[in-house]
Structure formats: structure tokens, C-alpha cells
Design a protein around this motif. Sequence first.
Motif, PDB file in Angstrom:
ATOM      1  N   SER A  94     -43.487  67.890  60.896  1.00 52.07           N
ATOM      2  CA  SER A  94     -42.283  67.288  61.467  1.00 52.07           C
ATOM      3  C   SER A  94     -41.851  66.141  60.570  1.00 52.07           C
ATOM      4  N   ALA A  95     -40.773  65.475  60.960  1.00 48.66           N
ATOM      5  CA  ALA A  95     -40.298  64.345  60.156  1.00 48.66           C
ATOM      6  C   ALA A  95     -41.353  63.258  60.048  1.00 48.66           C
ATOM      7  N   ILE A  96     -42.073  62.999  61.122  1.00 51.16           N
ATOM      8  CA  ILE A  96     -43.142  61.994  61.095  1.00 51.16           C
ATOM      9  C   ILE A  96     -44.431  62.609  60.554  1.00 51.16           C
ATOM     10  N   LEU A  97     -44.810  63.745  61.090  1.00 54.79           N
ATOM     11  CA  LEU A  97     -46.071  64.396  60.711  1.00 54.79           C
ATOM     12  C   LEU A  97     -45.829  65.353  59.548  1.00 54.79           C
ATOM     13  N   ASP A  98     -45.440  64.800  58.405  1.00 54.06           N
ATOM     14  CA  ASP A  98     -45.053  65.618  57.246  1.00 54.06           C
ATOM     15  C   ASP A  98     -46.272  66.021  56.420  1.00 54.06           C
ATOM     16  N   TRP A  99     -47.119  66.857  57.032  1.00 50.22           N
ATOM     17  CA  TRP A  99     -48.391  67.180  56.388  1.00 50.22           C
ATOM     18  C   TRP A  99     -48.238  68.061  55.156  1.00 50.22           C
ATOM     19  N   GLY A 100     -47.051  68.564  54.892  1.00 51.12           N
ATOM     20  CA  GLY A 100     -46.848  69.325  53.663  1.00 51.12           C
ATOM     21  C   GLY A 100     -46.642  68.464  52.430  1.00 51.12           C
ATOM     22  N   HIS A 101     -46.504  67.170  52.614  1.00 54.96           N
ATOM     23  CA  HIS A 101     -46.299  66.257  51.491  1.00 54.96           C
ATOM     24  C   HIS A 101     -47.558  66.174  50.631  1.00 54.96           C
ATOM     25  N   LEU A 102     -47.377  65.949  49.342  1.00 53.94           N
ATOM     26  CA  LEU A 102     -48.494  65.922  48.398  1.00 53.94           C
ATOM     27  C   LEU A 102     -49.533  64.871  48.774  1.00 53.94           C
ATOM     28  N   ARG A 103     -49.110  63.705  49.246  1.00 52.96           N
ATOM     29  CA  ARG A 103     -50.080  62.652  49.594  1.00 52.96           C
ATOM     30  C   ARG A 103     -50.975  63.082  50.748  1.00 52.96           C
ATOM     31  N   VAL A 104     -50.379  63.724  51.743  1.00 53.09           N
ATOM     32  CA  VAL A 104     -51.162  64.192  52.890  1.00 53.09           C
ATOM     33  C   VAL A 104     -52.093  65.317  52.454  1.00 53.09           C
ATOM     34  N   GLU A 105     -51.581  66.214  51.643  1.00 48.08           N
ATOM     35  CA  GLU A 105     -52.384  67.332  51.157  1.00 48.08           C
ATOM     36  C   GLU A 105     -53.567  66.837  50.332  1.00 48.08           C
TER      37      GLU A 105
ATOM     38  N   LYS B  56     -58.812  54.029  53.917  1.00 49.05           N
ATOM     39  CA  LYS B  56     -57.705  54.152  52.972  1.00 49.05           C
ATOM     40  C   LYS B  56     -56.402  53.514  53.441  1.00 49.05           C
ATOM     41  N   VAL B  57     -56.255  53.273  54.742  1.00 45.81           N
ATOM     42  CA  VAL B  57     -55.008  52.721  55.278  1.00 45.81           C
ATOM     43  C   VAL B  57     -55.317  51.390  55.971  1.00 45.81           C
ATOM     44  N   ARG B  58     -54.928  50.312  55.326  1.00 45.57           N
ATOM     45  CA  ARG B  58     -55.202  48.967  55.852  1.00 45.57           C
ATOM     46  C   ARG B  58     -54.393  48.713  57.119  1.00 45.57           C
ATOM     47  N   ALA B  59     -55.021  48.083  58.093  1.00 52.13           N
ATOM     48  CA  ALA B  59     -54.360  47.806  59.367  1.00 52.13           C
ATOM     49  C   ALA B  59     -53.394  46.633  59.228  1.00 52.13           C
ATOM     50  N   VAL B  60     -52.123  46.879  59.583  1.00 51.22           N
ATOM     51  CA  VAL B  60     -51.094  45.837  59.567  1.00 51.22           C
ATOM     52  C   VAL B  60     -50.279  45.954  60.855  1.00 51.22           C
ATOM     53  N   TYR B  61     -49.322  45.031  61.036  1.00 49.79           N
ATOM     54  CA  TYR B  61     -48.507  45.021  62.248  1.00 49.79           C
ATOM     55  C   TYR B  61     -47.133  45.656  62.012  1.00 49.79           C
ATOM     56  N   ALA B  62     -47.094  46.775  61.325  1.00 52.38           N
ATOM     57  CA  ALA B  62     -45.827  47.463  61.073  1.00 52.38           C
ATOM     58  C   ALA B  62     -45.195  47.912  62.390  1.00 52.38           C
ATOM     59  N   LEU B  63     -43.871  48.052  62.401  1.00 51.82           N
ATOM     60  CA  LEU B  63     -43.139  48.263  63.646  1.00 51.82           C
ATOM     61  C   LEU B  63     -42.434  49.606  63.758  1.00 51.82           C
ATOM     62  N   ASP B  64     -42.322  50.355  62.674  1.00 48.81           N
ATOM     63  CA  ASP B  64     -41.557  51.594  62.699  1.00 48.81           C
ATOM     64  C   ASP B  64     -42.448  52.765  63.104  1.00 48.81           C
ATOM     65  N   ASP B  65     -42.332  53.188  64.368  1.00 44.29           N
ATOM     66  CA  ASP B  65     -43.152  54.286  64.874  1.00 44.29           C
ATOM     67  C   ASP B  65     -42.728  55.640  64.333  1.00 44.29           C
ATOM     68  N   THR B  66     -41.557  55.729  63.728  1.00 43.44           N
ATOM     69  CA  THR B  66     -41.093  57.016  63.202  1.00 43.44           C
ATOM     70  C   THR B  66     -41.289  57.133  61.691  1.00 43.44           C
ATOM     71  N   GLN B  67     -42.023  56.215  61.111  1.00 44.28           N
ATOM     72  CA  GLN B  67     -42.276  56.275  59.669  1.00 44.28           C
ATOM     73  C   GLN B  67     -43.076  57.523  59.320  1.00 44.28           C
ATOM     74  N   PRO B  68     -42.652  58.304  58.330  1.00 43.16           N
ATOM     75  CA  PRO B  68     -43.411  59.491  57.934  1.00 43.16           C
ATOM     76  C   PRO B  68     -44.828  59.135  57.481  1.00 43.16           C
ATOM     77  N   VAL B  69     -45.734  60.026  57.765  1.00 46.72           N
ATOM     78  CA  VAL B  69     -47.129  59.825  57.374  1.00 46.72           C
ATOM     79  C   VAL B  69     -47.255  59.648  55.863  1.00 46.72           C
ATOM     80  N   SER B  70     -46.473  60.373  55.090  1.00 44.95           N
ATOM     81  CA  SER B  70     -46.544  60.263  53.633  1.00 44.95           C
ATOM     82  C   SER B  70     -46.199  58.856  53.162  1.00 44.95           C
ATOM     83  N   VAL B  71     -45.276  58.188  53.840  1.00 46.95           N
ATOM     84  CA  VAL B  71     -44.921  56.817  53.487  1.00 46.95           C
ATOM     85  C   VAL B  71     -46.078  55.877  53.806  1.00 46.95           C
ATOM     86  N   THR B  72     -46.696  56.062  54.962  1.00 51.78           N
ATOM     87  CA  THR B  72     -47.850  55.244  55.340  1.00 51.78           C
ATOM     88  C   THR B  72     -48.962  55.363  54.305  1.00 51.78           C
TER      89      THR B  72
END
Length: 239
Positions: free
Chosen positions: A26-37, A64-80
Motif C-alpha cells: 500500500s502507500a504506507i506499507l510499500d514493501w516492494g521498495h528496494l529498502r524494504v526488500e 536499524k530505526v532510531r526512535a523519534v517523535y515523528a508525527l506523520d502516520d502515513t509516511q511510507p515505510v521506505s521513507v522511514t
Amino acid sequence: MTCAVMSGLRIGDATRGDAVGGVHASAILDWGHLRVEQLYTDITHDAMSEREFLMVAHRAIQQKVRAVYALDDTQPVSVTLGRGRGSCSQRLAVLEALARRHGITTRVTGLILRGEFWYPRFRRLHAFIPERVLLAWPEFLIDGNWCDVSEVLVEPAEATSFEPFANAGAETLFDALSRVPISWSETSSCDCLDFSEFVEKELGTFDSRDVLFTEFGQTMSTPIRAVIDPVFRNWSASG
């Protein structure tokens, strides 16, 4: 700036029944992206059960993903993954994306939490915490049964003795998932962390977090989020 101004939620009276979930990207769960793969390839090994895979994936996200107080719940996983940092919601989305890439069906429960849940973490900023916060709580279809994320990640033997969750300091909600089951519903007896007192409303289950946030919006309105997210997404949640 008040909590009322910050709210971007659209909460009606209707709640949903059980959703069937899915494994599609999906737009958020973009598991086809190279970073996720790439992350998926790094953590996947032969003869892993679905539960074992999710536990390994959770540990990898912690590392691998440092905990921060980001606010955008719709951010794609590849961006994270590209930024190497994310909120609890964004890190949970990474876990969901990896699960779907592995063929594990996922869905989310929508929970409206009272802002007091985060008071211990933001001791001097209570006035700026929204009165209501929308949380997408993942569930996974394991061996034909829906299990929420904390049920999947905690070894049964570890559930009988645990330290309270302070929601402050280095341990975030995402980190606590691996050490103790968490309940958002009132129960008569529970060997778990019972957070039911903070739940204002349960919205039901949704096929994806994309559907949940499209229907109900995000906790903070877009204009406010655009102003403060660049700061919050660099603010470490681990002390």
C-alpha cells in the motif's frame, strides 16, 4: 496553540466489525521498495516460523530505526527506513510491511487514546499534547488466528513477571512489545500491561492502516504537522 487546533481527527459514532486484512502493498506499507526488500532479505532465513520471523523483524527494526517523535502516520515505510528513524507508529508500520512481504496477513485495530497516556514522556508539555490520539494497533493472522502484535512478540514464559511501562526514558511502546503482552481492553484478570483506562474509543478493525487514516485522519492537522514534524522527527525518544 491548543489541543483543539492540533486535532486532525474525524471521529464519528460508527465502529467497524472484523476486517479480513491483507498481504498487498500500500502507500504506507510499500514493501516492494528496494529498502524494504533489502531489510527483508537481511533478516529472512530458512525454516523460520511466522512468529519467529516477526520476532526477528522487531529486533531488526529496534536496531536499524532510531526512535523519534515523528508525527506523520502515513509516511511510507521506505521513507522511514531511508531516514533510519521513526515514531512508534512508523516503526509498527515497518513491522507490518515486512510481515506482508513474508506473506503474513495483517490488519489494524483503530484506537482513540486519551492524551494523558503520553504525559510521563512529555512532563513539561502537557498543554501541547492532543486530547485524543489515534493509534493503529497491528494484528497478524498466525496459524488461522488473529493475534495482536504484543501476543506475537512475547514468549509465553516471559509473560508472568514484568516491570511496569513508564512511557518515559529509553523504552518506547514499540520497545516494550517484546517483553510483555499489552491489553487495551478491560479484562478481569490479565498477566499483561493493562492500558484500558487510556482508551476513549475503539473504532474496530481495518484492512490496513491506510484505510484507517484515510477514513479518520491523523492526530494532528496537516498545517500544524507540517510546521512541527521537521523538528519532532529529529527529536530522539530514547533519551
